[in-house]
Scaffold this motif. Structure first.
Motif, PDB file in Angstrom:
ATOM      1  N   VAL A   1       4.306   8.080   7.440  1.00 58.21           N
ATOM      2  CA  VAL A   1       4.446   6.841   6.658  1.00 58.21           C
ATOM      3  C   VAL A   1       4.657   7.121   5.171  1.00 58.21           C
ATOM      4  N   ASN A   2       4.020   8.167   4.631  1.00 60.12           N
ATOM      5  CA  ASN A   2       4.110   8.420   3.191  1.00 60.12           C
ATOM      6  C   ASN A   2       5.542   8.536   2.672  1.00 60.12           C
ATOM      7  N   PRO A   3       6.419   9.338   3.321  1.00 61.85           N
ATOM      8  CA  PRO A   3       7.782   9.419   2.783  1.00 61.85           C
ATOM      9  C   PRO A   3       8.533   8.097   2.858  1.00 61.85           C
ATOM     10  N   ILE A   4       8.203   7.277   3.870  1.00 63.93           N
ATOM     11  CA  ILE A   4       8.837   5.952   3.976  1.00 63.93           C
ATOM     12  C   ILE A   4       8.334   5.056   2.845  1.00 63.93           C
ATOM     13  N   GLY A   5       7.017   5.082   2.603  1.00 62.37           N
ATOM     14  CA  GLY A   5       6.443   4.284   1.523  1.00 62.37           C
ATOM     15  C   GLY A   5       6.967   4.694   0.163  1.00 62.37           C
ATOM     16  N   LEU A   6       7.049   6.010  -0.070  1.00 61.29           N
ATOM     17  CA  LEU A   6       7.564   6.497  -1.352  1.00 61.29           C
ATOM     18  C   LEU A   6       9.031   6.126  -1.542  1.00 61.29           C
ATOM     19  N   LEU A   7       9.797   6.176  -0.445  1.00 59.63           N
ATOM     20  CA  LEU A   7      11.221   5.876  -0.533  1.00 59.63           C
ATOM     21  C   LEU A   7      11.463   4.396  -0.863  1.00 59.63           C
ATOM     22  N   ASN A   8      10.644   3.515  -0.290  1.00 58.72           N
ATOM     23  CA  ASN A   8      10.880   2.083  -0.426  1.00 58.72           C
ATOM     24  C   ASN A   8      10.079   1.413  -1.532  1.00 58.72           C
ATOM     25  N   LEU A   9       8.888   1.915  -1.821  1.00 55.54           N
ATOM     26  CA  LEU A   9       8.022   1.256  -2.800  1.00 55.54           C
ATOM     27  C   LEU A   9       7.790   2.072  -4.064  1.00 55.54           C
ATOM     28  N   ALA A  10       8.120   3.370  -4.015  1.00 55.17           N
ATOM     29  CA  ALA A  10       7.884   4.269  -5.155  1.00 55.17           C
ATOM     30  C   ALA A  10       6.408   4.193  -5.575  1.00 55.17           C
ATOM     31  N   TRP A  11       6.129   4.042  -6.874  1.00 55.80           N
ATOM     32  CA  TRP A  11       4.748   4.092  -7.347  1.00 55.80           C
ATOM     33  C   TRP A  11       3.884   2.937  -6.843  1.00 55.80           C
ATOM     34  N   LYS A  12       4.471   1.819  -6.441  1.00 58.39           N
ATOM     35  CA  LYS A  12       3.692   0.678  -5.944  1.00 58.39           C
ATOM     36  C   LYS A  12       2.938   1.037  -4.661  1.00 58.39           C
ATOM     37  N   TYR A  13       3.439   2.041  -3.935  1.00 57.61           N
ATOM     38  CA  TYR A  13       2.783   2.475  -2.699  1.00 57.61           C
ATOM     39  C   TYR A  13       1.389   3.042  -2.970  1.00 57.61           C
ATOM     40  N   TYR A  14       1.155   3.496  -4.201  1.00 60.49           N
ATOM     41  CA  TYR A  14      -0.135   4.098  -4.538  1.00 60.49           C
ATOM     42  C   TYR A  14      -1.300   3.115  -4.432  1.00 60.49           C
ATOM     43  N   PHE A  15      -1.030   1.818  -4.531  1.00 59.06           N
ATOM     44  CA  PHE A  15      -2.108   0.828  -4.456  1.00 59.06           C
ATOM     45  C   PHE A  15      -2.837   0.874  -3.110  1.00 59.06           C
ATOM     46  N   VAL A  16      -2.140   1.287  -2.068  1.00 57.94           N
ATOM     47  CA  VAL A  16      -2.775   1.427  -0.750  1.00 57.94           C
ATOM     48  C   VAL A  16      -3.956   2.391  -0.849  1.00 57.94           C
ATOM     49  N   TYR A  17      -3.761   3.498  -1.540  1.00 55.05           N
ATOM     50  CA  TYR A  17      -4.800   4.515  -1.619  1.00 55.05           C
ATOM     51  C   TYR A  17      -5.912   4.143  -2.600  1.00 55.05           C
ATOM     52  N   ILE A  18      -5.615   3.313  -3.578  1.00 52.69           N
ATOM     53  CA  ILE A  18      -6.676   2.817  -4.459  1.00 52.69           C
ATOM     54  C   ILE A  18      -7.662   1.981  -3.645  1.00 52.69           C
ATOM     55  N   VAL A  19      -7.147   1.121  -2.779  1.00 56.51           N
ATOM     56  CA  VAL A  19      -8.013   0.309  -1.908  1.00 56.51           C
ATOM     57  C   VAL A  19      -8.845   1.209  -0.995  1.00 56.51           C
ATOM     58  N   VAL A  20      -8.208   2.222  -0.406  1.00 60.38           N
ATOM     59  CA  VAL A  20      -8.921   3.149   0.478  1.00 60.38           C
ATOM     60  C   VAL A  20     -10.035   3.859  -0.279  1.00 60.38           C
TER      61      VAL A  20
END
Length: 502
Positions: free
Chosen positions: A426-445
């Motif tokens: 999932v990470n490469p898909i998230g980085l490809l489509n959301l770039a830095w916005k994908y990082y918010f997932v890990y802040i919640v975690v």
């Protein structure tokens, strides 16, 4: 256990511990693989050979070892409990060797099937070795050193990563054809090959021996290594009796339970929840972004040169290993829960700043923001090293009684593999489509992680493996408490006198 047993003053114990580094090599396999994939993504030769994979195509290369790991896990506890800890490790090494060779000799006409098969076997063998090595290390170590030796084991993940990172850098600088990626891929054979050669000089677990009614061999081990060869050593005899009686009690209690024993009692259910949380947090705290996909992260802040990417990868792995190794020696002084909590809070702060600086860079292209992201990556892995990956395995094996230790460690690796597959696919898909916005997932975690650690994790510093059951099982406990423990006496130098709080 308040006083220190000077292992270097005990010839036989010293000899045992000088053999343990060959067991520690079992942890290097998946570290080498993760760092290698980072290095390969920076090589134009690898990119050309595999037609520049991105998104889900790249994700399958990262996720395949996780599928291999899942495939072996149902069998791993039976191999560990029936064939032994050493034999299980040896079988795992053989599969890793097979996987490395398949990857490095992938066909140029249709490389993907052979390469993916090799990565599958890397995960298959790596998880089997990782399901047996920590058991052997924990069960042969003196109770006073158990926490440190088992925690050091998983920090060697970074040693594998260091070797892969710098080998990749060397081949990028000095080689130009497909040997540039085939050589570091083939070198995955090195650590499991060395471990396989030296494995037979390492003794088998006394707990495994007693479980197979080889009591004389187990007592001989404990007298030789924990009693320094003295047949009248009181601690070695007490330890033997405690292990033997506890295993018999556990076996009688679990005779009809099988895998159900993992959730049969309230204590075991709590253990399972802790194991699942530890496994998921070890993979899903943001570390997976860099462990397998550093190249896309660096490209997102303007670092695109292959040599610079591999230098950063090499430096980051060395930094992470030094921090995690330093704190592996502190687990018995600081405690497991404090290290987990400090790491969680530190990672949350670093990752939040990392995300903010990534947002600034995306909007303005500020070089200062890009440099801040790089600094936060190093800070993130520095604080992560307080607990991860060292305590992932050691905490799991500590909280489990012998009769479910192999099954519980398998549970840990199941959720580690599932989390890893999610990360790596999932990470490469998230980085490809959301770039830095994908990082918010890990802040919640990370917020959830800190709360769970604070309210739920149990401190295990101090008691022996058998006595840790008292922290979980209460009325369901099956522990043989001998007269030495009841009197609270074990000597600080030779193991005869100790204070154990109940």
């Amino acid at each position: 256990m308040s006083d220190e047993l000077s292992w270097w003053k005990q010839p036989n114990l010293r000899r045992l511990y000088l053999m343990l580094p060959f067991l520690f090599l079992g942890s290097t396999t998946l570290g080498y693989d993760g760092s290698l994939l980072n290095g390969l993504q920076s090589m134009e030769t690898w990119q050309d050979f595999f037609k520049h994979p991105v998104g889900s195509n790249l994700g399958i290369y990262g996720a395949m070892p996780g599928f291999g790991g899942l495939a072996v896990l149902p069998f791993a506890p039976y191999i560990a409990d029936n064939l032994g800890r050493r034999n299980g490790t040896a079988i795992g090494c053989l599969f890793v060797l097979l996987g490395a060779l398949l990857q490095s000799f992938s066909s140029a006409s249709n490389p993907q099937p052979m390469y993916l098969a090799g990565r599958f076997f890397i995960g298959f063998g790596g998880n089997l070795s990782n399901g047996t090595c920590p058991l052997l290390i924990t069960e042969v170590s003196h109770p006073r050193h158990r926490g440190r030796t088992t925690t050091i084991y998983n920090t060697l993940w970074y040693l594998g990563a260091i070797i892969a990172a710098w080998v990749s850098y060397g081949t990028i600088v000095h080689l130009a054809d497909n040997l540039q990626w085939r050589l570091p891929t083939g070198l995955q054979c090195a650590m499991p090959g060395i471990q396989l050669l030296f494995l037979w000089f390492i003794p088998e677990s006394p707990r495994y021996l007693i479980s197979k009614e080889r009591d004389d061999e187990a007592l001989a081990f404990l007298i030789k290594y924990h009693g320094n060869g003295d047949p009248d050593n009181a601690f070695a005899k007490w330890e033997y009796n405690e292990i033997r009686e506890t295993l018999h009690m556990e076996k009688a209690a679990a005779a009809k339970s099988g895998w159900y024993e993992l959730v049969r009692t309230p204590g075991n259910r709590k253990r399972c929840i802790l194991i699942i949380c530890t496994a998921v947090f070890s993979q899903c705290s943001g570390n997976g972004l860099v462990s397998y996909y550093l190249s896309p992260v660096l490209k997102s802040i303007g670092i695109i040169e292959p040599t610079k990417q591999t230098l950063i990868n090499g430096g980051l792995t060395i930094w992470s290993w030094l921090v995690s190794l330093a704190f592996a020696f502190a687990v018995d002084k600081i405690g497991r829960r404090i290290l987990f909590l400090t790491a969680g809070i530190g990672m949350l702060i670093a990752f939040t700043v990392w995300t903010a600086c990534s947002a600034v860079y995306a909007k303005s292209g500020s070089s200062q923001a890009g440099s801040a992201v790089l600094a936060m990556i190093f800070l993130f892995f520095g604080v992560a090293g307080l607990a991860w990956p060292g305590l992932t395995v050691s905490y799991t094996v500590e909280i489990l009684p012998y009769n479910i230790r192999a099954k519980g460690l398998t549970l840990c690796f199941v959720f580690t593999a599932l989390s890893g597959i999610f990360n790596q696919y999932v990470n490469p898909i998230g980085l490809l489509n959301l770039a830095w916005k994908y990082y918010f997932v890990y802040i919640v975690v990370l917020v959830i992680e800190c709360l769970v650690i604070y309210f739920y994790f149990v401190e295990t510093r101090g008691p022996t493996l058998e006595e840790i059951a008292l922290l979980f099982d209460r009325d369901d406990v099956h522990v043989a408490v001998g007269p030495i423990v009841e009197k609270g006496q074990i000597d600080s130098e030779d193991g005869h006198i100790e204070t154990v709080s109940k």
